[in-house]
Write a protein that holds these residues in place. Sequence first.
Motif, PDB file in Angstrom:
ATOM      1  N   GLN A  82      43.578  42.657  28.714  1.00  0.00           N
ATOM      2  CA  GLN A  82      44.781  42.819  30.140  1.00  0.00           C
ATOM      3  C   GLN A  82      44.764  42.391  31.650  1.00  0.00           C
ATOM      4  O   GLN A  82      43.073  42.030  31.838  1.00  0.00           O
ATOM      5  N   PRO A  83      45.461  42.399  32.234  1.00  0.00           N
ATOM      6  CA  PRO A  83      44.952  41.905  33.737  1.00  0.00           C
ATOM      7  C   PRO A  83      44.889  42.918  34.678  1.00  0.00           C
ATOM      8  O   PRO A  83      44.941  43.434  35.575  1.00  0.00           O
ATOM      9  N   THR A  84      43.166  42.666  34.478  1.00  0.00           N
ATOM     10  CA  THR A  84      42.450  43.820  35.128  1.00  0.00           C
ATOM     11  C   THR A  84      40.866  43.409  34.844  1.00  0.00           C
ATOM     12  O   THR A  84      40.723  43.038  33.423  1.00  0.00           O
ATOM     13  N   THR A  85      39.830  43.567  35.812  1.00  0.00           N
ATOM     14  CA  THR A  85      38.844  43.070  35.704  1.00  0.00           C
ATOM     15  C   THR A  85      37.930  44.305  34.770  1.00  0.00           C
ATOM     16  O   THR A  85      37.073  44.345  34.291  1.00  0.00           O
ATOM     17  N   ARG A  86      38.481  45.274  34.426  1.00  0.00           N
ATOM     18  CA  ARG A  86      38.262  46.711  33.737  1.00  0.00           C
ATOM     19  C   ARG A  86      38.096  46.012  32.387  1.00  0.00           C
ATOM     20  O   ARG A  86      38.042  46.780  31.196  1.00  0.00           O
ATOM     21  N   ALA A  87      38.745  45.295  31.916  1.00  0.00           N
ATOM     22  CA  ALA A  87      39.511  44.956  30.923  1.00  0.00           C
ATOM     23  C   ALA A  87      38.577  44.163  29.733  1.00  0.00           C
ATOM     24  O   ALA A  87      37.953  43.791  30.038  1.00  0.00           O
ATOM     25  N   LYS A  88      39.168  44.427  28.265  1.00  0.00           N
ATOM     26  CA  LYS A  88      37.839  43.743  27.867  1.00  0.00           C
ATOM     27  C   LYS A  88      37.572  41.909  27.840  1.00  0.00           C
ATOM     28  O   LYS A  88      38.948  41.464  27.883  1.00  0.00           O
ATOM     29  N   LEU A  89      36.798  41.971  27.614  1.00  0.00           N
ATOM     30  CA  LEU A  89      37.017  39.983  28.018  1.00  0.00           C
ATOM     31  C   LEU A  89      36.210  39.611  26.372  1.00  0.00           C
ATOM     32  O   LEU A  89      36.339  40.019  25.936  1.00  0.00           O
ATOM     33  N   LEU A  90      37.469  38.334  26.808  1.00  0.00           N
ATOM     34  CA  LEU A  90      37.929  37.663  25.505  1.00  0.00           C
ATOM     35  C   LEU A  90      37.165  36.444  25.211  1.00  0.00           C
ATOM     36  O   LEU A  90      36.568  36.265  24.335  1.00  0.00           O
ATOM     37  N   GLY A  91      37.009  36.296  26.009  1.00  0.00           N
ATOM     38  CA  GLY A  91      36.583  34.821  25.985  1.00  0.00           C
ATOM     39  C   GLY A  91      36.183  34.320  27.590  1.00  0.00           C
ATOM     40  O   GLY A  91      36.208  34.724  28.192  1.00  0.00           O
ATOM     41  N   VAL A  92      35.685  32.945  27.627  1.00  0.00           N
ATOM     42  CA  VAL A  92      35.313  32.307  29.380  1.00  0.00           C
ATOM     43  C   VAL A  92      35.658  30.852  28.865  1.00  0.00           C
ATOM     44  O   VAL A  92      35.671  30.072  27.543  1.00  0.00           O
ATOM     45  N   LEU A  93      36.654  30.624  29.951  1.00  0.00           N
ATOM     46  CA  LEU A  93      37.250  28.879  30.252  1.00  0.00           C
ATOM     47  C   LEU A  93      36.622  28.126  30.613  1.00  0.00           C
ATOM     48  O   LEU A  93      35.940  28.368  31.801  1.00  0.00           O
ATOM     49  N   LYS A  94      36.220  26.783  30.609  1.00  0.00           N
ATOM     50  CA  LYS A  94      35.776  25.663  31.099  1.00  0.00           C
ATOM     51  C   LYS A  94      36.214  24.969  32.418  1.00  0.00           C
ATOM     52  O   LYS A  94      37.502  25.138  32.373  1.00  0.00           O
ATOM     53  N   LYS A  95      35.191  24.456  33.458  1.00  0.00           N
ATOM     54  CA  LYS A  95      35.937  23.453  34.409  1.00  0.00           C
ATOM     55  C   LYS A  95      37.280  22.494  33.430  1.00  0.00           C
ATOM     56  O   LYS A  95      36.785  22.409  33.108  1.00  0.00           O
ATOM     57  N   ASP A  96      38.618  22.099  34.059  1.00  0.00           N
ATOM     58  CA  ASP A  96      39.635  21.514  33.195  1.00  0.00           C
ATOM     59  C   ASP A  96      40.156  21.836  32.153  1.00  0.00           C
ATOM     60  O   ASP A  96      40.559  21.190  31.091  1.00  0.00           O
ATOM     61  N   ASP A  97      39.444  23.392  31.770  1.00  0.00           N
ATOM     62  CA  ASP A  97      40.908  23.046  30.230  1.00  0.00           C
ATOM     63  C   ASP A  97      41.773  23.362  31.017  1.00  0.00           C
ATOM     64  O   ASP A  97      42.448  24.009  32.200  1.00  0.00           O
ATOM     65  N   VAL A  98      42.401  23.143  30.460  1.00  0.00           N
ATOM     66  CA  VAL A  98      44.344  22.973  30.471  1.00  0.00           C
ATOM     67  C   VAL A  98      44.532  24.212  29.476  1.00  0.00           C
ATOM     68  O   VAL A  98      44.699  24.743  28.410  1.00  0.00           O
ATOM     69  N   VAL A  99      45.170  25.480  30.167  1.00  0.00           N
ATOM     70  CA  VAL A  99      46.379  26.257  29.878  1.00  0.00           C
ATOM     71  C   VAL A  99      48.038  26.027  29.728  1.00  0.00           C
ATOM     72  O   VAL A  99      48.582  25.821  30.633  1.00  0.00           O
ATOM     73  N   THR A 100      48.047  26.942  28.819  1.00  0.00           N
ATOM     74  CA  THR A 100      49.968  27.119  28.414  1.00  0.00           C
ATOM     75  C   THR A 100      50.029  28.055  29.185  1.00  0.00           C
ATOM     76  O   THR A 100      49.394  29.442  29.214  1.00  0.00           O
ATOM     77  N   LEU A 101      50.741  28.597  30.309  1.00  0.00           N
ATOM     78  CA  LEU A 101      51.218  30.015  31.279  1.00  0.00           C
ATOM     79  C   LEU A 101      53.025  30.210  30.625  1.00  0.00           C
ATOM     80  O   LEU A 101      53.040  29.647  30.704  1.00  0.00           O
ATOM     81  N   ILE A 102      52.660  31.450  30.244  1.00  0.00           N
ATOM     82  CA  ILE A 102      53.755  31.766  29.626  1.00  0.00           C
ATOM     83  C   ILE A 102      54.272  33.339  30.215  1.00  0.00           C
ATOM     84  O   ILE A 102      55.637  34.092  29.953  1.00  0.00           O
ATOM     85  N   GLY A 103      53.594  33.974  31.521  1.00  0.00           N
ATOM     86  CA  GLY A 103      53.570  35.315  32.001  1.00  0.00           C
ATOM     87  C   GLY A 103      52.451  35.630  33.328  1.00  0.00           C
ATOM     88  O   GLY A 103      51.860  34.288  33.420  1.00  0.00           O
ATOM     89  N   ARG A 104      53.115  36.572  33.560  1.00  0.00           N
ATOM     90  CA  ARG A 104      52.863  36.662  35.313  1.00  0.00           C
ATOM     91  C   ARG A 104      52.805  38.207  35.430  1.00  0.00           C
ATOM     92  O   ARG A 104      53.709  39.099  34.926  1.00  0.00           O
ATOM     93  N   THR A 105      51.871  38.715  36.625  1.00  0.00           N
ATOM     94  CA  THR A 105      52.177  40.146  36.787  1.00  0.00           C
ATOM     95  C   THR A 105      53.162  40.062  38.146  1.00  0.00           C
ATOM     96  O   THR A 105      53.455  38.678  38.911  1.00  0.00           O
ATOM     97  N   GLU A 106      53.773  41.292  38.373  1.00  0.00           N
ATOM     98  CA  GLU A 106      54.270  41.428  39.123  1.00  0.00           C
ATOM     99  C   GLU A 106      54.452  40.794  40.102  1.00  0.00           C
ATOM    100  O   GLU A 106      55.507  39.856  41.630  1.00  0.00           O
ATOM    101  N   ASP A 107      52.798  40.900  40.396  1.00  0.00           N
ATOM    102  CA  ASP A 107      52.578  40.511  42.081  1.00  0.00           C
ATOM    103  C   ASP A 107      51.846  39.157  42.563  1.00  0.00           C
ATOM    104  O   ASP A 107      51.329  38.676  43.041  1.00  0.00           O
ATOM    105  N   LEU A 108      51.729  37.899  40.946  1.00  0.00           N
ATOM    106  CA  LEU A 108      51.541  37.159  40.688  1.00  0.00           C
ATOM    107  C   LEU A 108      49.739  37.136  40.804  1.00  0.00           C
ATOM    108  O   LEU A 108      49.196  36.141  40.874  1.00  0.00           O
ATOM    109  N   ALA A 109      49.121  38.071  41.126  1.00  0.00           N
ATOM    110  CA  ALA A 109      47.477  38.043  41.116  1.00  0.00           C
ATOM    111  C   ALA A 109      46.988  37.612  39.489  1.00  0.00           C
ATOM    112  O   ALA A 109      45.838  37.299  39.449  1.00  0.00           O
ATOM    113  N   TRP A 110      47.703  37.920  38.825  1.00  0.00           N
ATOM    114  CA  TRP A 110      47.315  37.067  37.261  1.00  0.00           C
ATOM    115  C   TRP A 110      48.288  36.170  36.529  1.00  0.00           C
ATOM    116  O   TRP A 110      49.592  37.658  36.306  1.00  0.00           O
ATOM    117  N   LEU A 111      47.838  35.522  35.710  1.00  0.00           N
ATOM    118  CA  LEU A 111      48.531  34.864  34.696  1.00  0.00           C
ATOM    119  C   LEU A 111      48.822  35.512  33.333  1.00  0.00           C
ATOM    120  O   LEU A 111      47.365  35.341  33.026  1.00  0.00           O
TER     121      LEU A 111
END
Length: 494
Positions: A82-111
């Motif tokens: 979930q978009p909070t640092t208290r949420a469960k950690l699912l994994g770790v992305l590496k530098k230069d990994d390409v991700v598909t963006l599909i949504g955002r929070t209202e304040d654009l703080a999380w993708l």
Amino acid sequence: MYRIFALLLLMSVILFGCAAEPTATPVPTEAPTEIPTVAPTDTAEPTATEMPTVAPTDTPEPTATPTPITGVVKSTLNVREQPTTRAKLLGVLKKDDVVTLIGRTEDLAWLQINYPLGEQTTAWVIAERINTTADLDALTSVAAASPTAGATQVAVQPPVTGTITATTTAITPSATITGAVETPGATAVAETPSATAVVTGEVTTTPVATTEAGATTQPPVTGGTPPGSILFDSFENGNFNIYRVRADGTGLEQLISDGSEPSLSPDGSRIAYRMRRDTGGLGIGLATATGSFVSIVSEESAAGYPTWSGDGNNLAYNILPSGKLSGRIQRVGVGPNNTPIDVAIGVRPAWQPSGSQNVLFDGCKGATDCGSLLTINAFEGDPNNPNLLTFGIAGAWSPNAAQVAFQAPDDNGNTQIFVANADGSNRTQVTKDTGTHGMPIWSSDGAWLFYRTDQGGTGWAIYAIRANGSDARKIVDSNVNADYWTFEKLAIAP
């Protein structure tokens, strides 16, 4: 008589041969019947049937598939449920990994992204850690769900007024009661009638923080001195040397020249270490607790990072060829003529204490869970099927083997110290200041952690911090090889 009979027979033959041939009887011939000729009739030509004309229909042009909005990870990045640092950690992305963006929070703080990469399931990352030229406002605004169950929660009750019966021996008109008060006028039942007092006036509640297991978090303990001593290597003038220092920073002494990655035997009598010459390896050696050379355990030049079994009869270490990021774990008996046995694919082994056969190490679980802490039975485990604990590297067991400490990136990309239960649950961040922190080990009483840090870029040192994250302090400065520091392990000594 005989002659008469012969004469008659001869005459009969002559008469038969002279008889005339009979005349053939003519066979009547049937007159042919004339077949009448049938005059042909004219066949009418078929009338052509007019086919209806079908008007052509316009073929709709295919709808263009929208181009996915993508971004590139700036540096190592945590992936959350979930978009909070208290949420469960699912994994770790590496530098230069390409991700598909599909949504955002209202304040654009999380993708919101597709994760694992290439899958349709979703997860969240901090927006400022993603490079993209896309218009993020065009992404769908997704309402955040409640934080994942198990994250640290703080329950705060509003002030309650009324008359409350409290269990206490000393009461003031504005007492503070720890806990949740459900309704005004509620009664707290005393354990003994004599300890009951009546409180009037406004009563407030103190927030109670709980961990994943639901246990109450106690206030940080401060003060005191970590017990014991620490063995560590320091990179000086192009070479490694091994030192001992007390946990309070006193008594610094050099034990071994041309050595790194020390590990003290459970009985405290021997040091296993990587023999070095400049930056090259010479194998695994043994020395006394005071640094006197004893013997060579392995002459494999790529062998390093030794760790003792709980009974002191075996060593595990990694074989990591120069320039490689992945290696293999081997074990060998401490004695002459013992043959090394492959245990697992990975690096940085740490043998579980108290005589267990389990080894903690970091490597990959399958093709996607790389950079993970894993365990395996060093004698009976399947090298291709280790147990996954959590994301992180450079793990170390607590003295009672109930917890592990390790290093991993936080949500800002800084390498921090974490602890978790031995099954990977209740993952908790310990260090929180800026900079790089890693290579943790536990004190002998399990109350402290020792680790390396660059002190926010001001120079490398060895620090101590309580396992609850309080009371961090520097023990001693220690140079590292910047290209190799994640293998410069520490060791506990009496």
